[in-house]
Design an enzyme around this catalytic site. Structure first.
Site, PDB file in Angstrom:
ATOM      1  N   VAL A 132      35.902  -6.745 -13.246  1.00 16.08           N
ATOM      2  CA  VAL A 132      34.873  -6.109 -14.045  1.00 16.08           C
ATOM      3  C   VAL A 132      33.536  -6.186 -13.320  1.00 16.08           C
ATOM      4  O   VAL A 132      33.140  -7.234 -12.829  1.00 16.08           O
ATOM      5  CB  VAL A 132      34.759  -6.781 -15.431  1.00 16.08           C
ATOM      6  CG1 VAL A 132      33.628  -6.165 -16.227  1.00 16.08           C
ATOM      7  CG2 VAL A 132      36.068  -6.658 -16.178  1.00 16.08           C
ATOM      8  N   SER A 133      32.848  -5.050 -13.260  1.00 17.01           N
ATOM      9  CA  SER A 133      31.574  -4.954 -12.576  1.00 17.01           C
ATOM     10  C   SER A 133      30.516  -4.467 -13.538  1.00 17.01           C
ATOM     11  O   SER A 133      30.805  -3.907 -14.596  1.00 17.01           O
ATOM     12  CB  SER A 133      31.706  -4.004 -11.378  1.00 17.01           C
ATOM     13  OG  SER A 133      30.458  -3.592 -10.904  1.00 17.01           O
ATOM     14  N   THR A 134      29.244  -4.642 -13.151  1.00 13.17           N
ATOM     15  CA  THR A 134      28.162  -4.086 -13.962  1.00 13.17           C
ATOM     16  C   THR A 134      28.120  -2.576 -13.815  1.00 13.17           C
ATOM     17  O   THR A 134      27.492  -1.883 -14.613  1.00 13.17           O
ATOM     18  CB  THR A 134      26.808  -4.685 -13.532  1.00 13.17           C
ATOM     19  OG1 THR A 134      26.644  -4.486 -12.117  1.00 13.17           O
ATOM     20  CG2 THR A 134      26.754  -6.168 -13.821  1.00 13.17           C
ATOM     21  N   ASP A 135      28.784  -2.076 -12.788  1.00 17.53           N
ATOM     22  CA  ASP A 135      28.866  -0.637 -12.563  1.00 17.53           C
ATOM     23  C   ASP A 135      30.067  -0.087 -13.334  1.00 17.53           C
ATOM     24  O   ASP A 135      31.216  -0.280 -12.950  1.00 17.53           O
ATOM     25  CB  ASP A 135      29.014  -0.351 -11.064  1.00 17.53           C
ATOM     26  CG  ASP A 135      28.974   1.146 -10.756  1.00 17.53           C
ATOM     27  OD1 ASP A 135      29.116   1.940 -11.699  1.00 17.53           O
ATOM     28  OD2 ASP A 135      28.812   1.495  -9.580  1.00 17.53           O
TER      29      ASP A 135
END
Length: 222
Positions: free
Chosen positions: A33-36
């Protein structure tokens, strides 16, 4: 240890089910999981296209010591001959050491496989090259361990060459040790030896001897 209900809620929070009828239960996806949001969507889409029936999510933290509930849940769900699928190697391990540990201990040792979709495309479920890939990873892990040991030894040797010796520093100088030995062998009274020892930077209080606890026999006697 988490209660079963709490554990099940945690797993549901970190897993996406693929409703495609062509999805295969033996393919387990893992997305970091990424902030993007677009990057996350790209991973999930690629894992669904690859046929993963379940896709587990991990938080994008590179900090050492942080837990990875998505990876843990994925490994708990996997059975022998299942395949863990990731977009690229960076999604599987946060660093080389973690990557090698997962590949060796959590996958290969338990008869599981892994597949990389982007970059270096790998699939250890392929009979032609699967064992070769695991052998290469094992060789890299061994080389890394040897390098760590070698670096530690070289550091200790360099420290000794500069006159630094590892371990706890001595409380007495060589001269003070010599004086203490003279006092012990001079036949002085205990009280005089204690007064002389009080001048040295050491604790002169007697230590109680350790005594093993008494064990009782079956008949109740000590």
């Amino acid at each position: 240890m988490a209660a079963p209900a709490t554990r099940e809620a945690t797993i549901k929070e970190h897993v996406i089910l693929n409703d495609d009828p062509a999805a295969r239960e033996n393919l387990i996806g893992l997305a970091r999981v990424s902030t993007d949001a677009q990057e996350l969507a790209r991973q999930i889409d690629a894992l669904k296209t690859a046929g993963c029936a379940r896709i587990y999510l991990d938080k994008a933290s590179g900090a050492k010591g942080t837990t990875r509930p998505g990876l843990t849940a994925a490994l708990d769900h996997m059975r022998r001959d299942d395949t863990l699928v990731v977009l690229d190697l960076t999604r599987l391990g946060r660093d080389t050491r973690e990557l090698l540990a997962i590949v060796e201990d959590d996958l290969h040792a338990k008869g599981r496989h892994f597949r990389i979709l982007d970059g270096i495309v790998l699939d250890t479920s392929d009979d032609m090259c699967g064992e070769l890939i695991f052998t290469v990873f094992a060789a890299i892990a061994k080389f890394q361990r040897q390098q760590i040991v070698k670096g530690t030894r070289e550091g200790l040797d360099a420290a000794r060459a500069r006159g630094r010796v590892g371990g706890r520093p001595r409380a007495l100088t060589p001269e003070q040790i010599t004086d203490a030995r003279i006092l012990l062998g001079a036949g002085q009274t205990p009280s005089r030896r204690r007064r002389q020892a009080a001048r040295l930077p050491v604790d002169t209080q007697p230590r109680p001897r350790h005594r093993a606890p008494l064990t009782r026999r079956p008949d109740g006697d000590a």
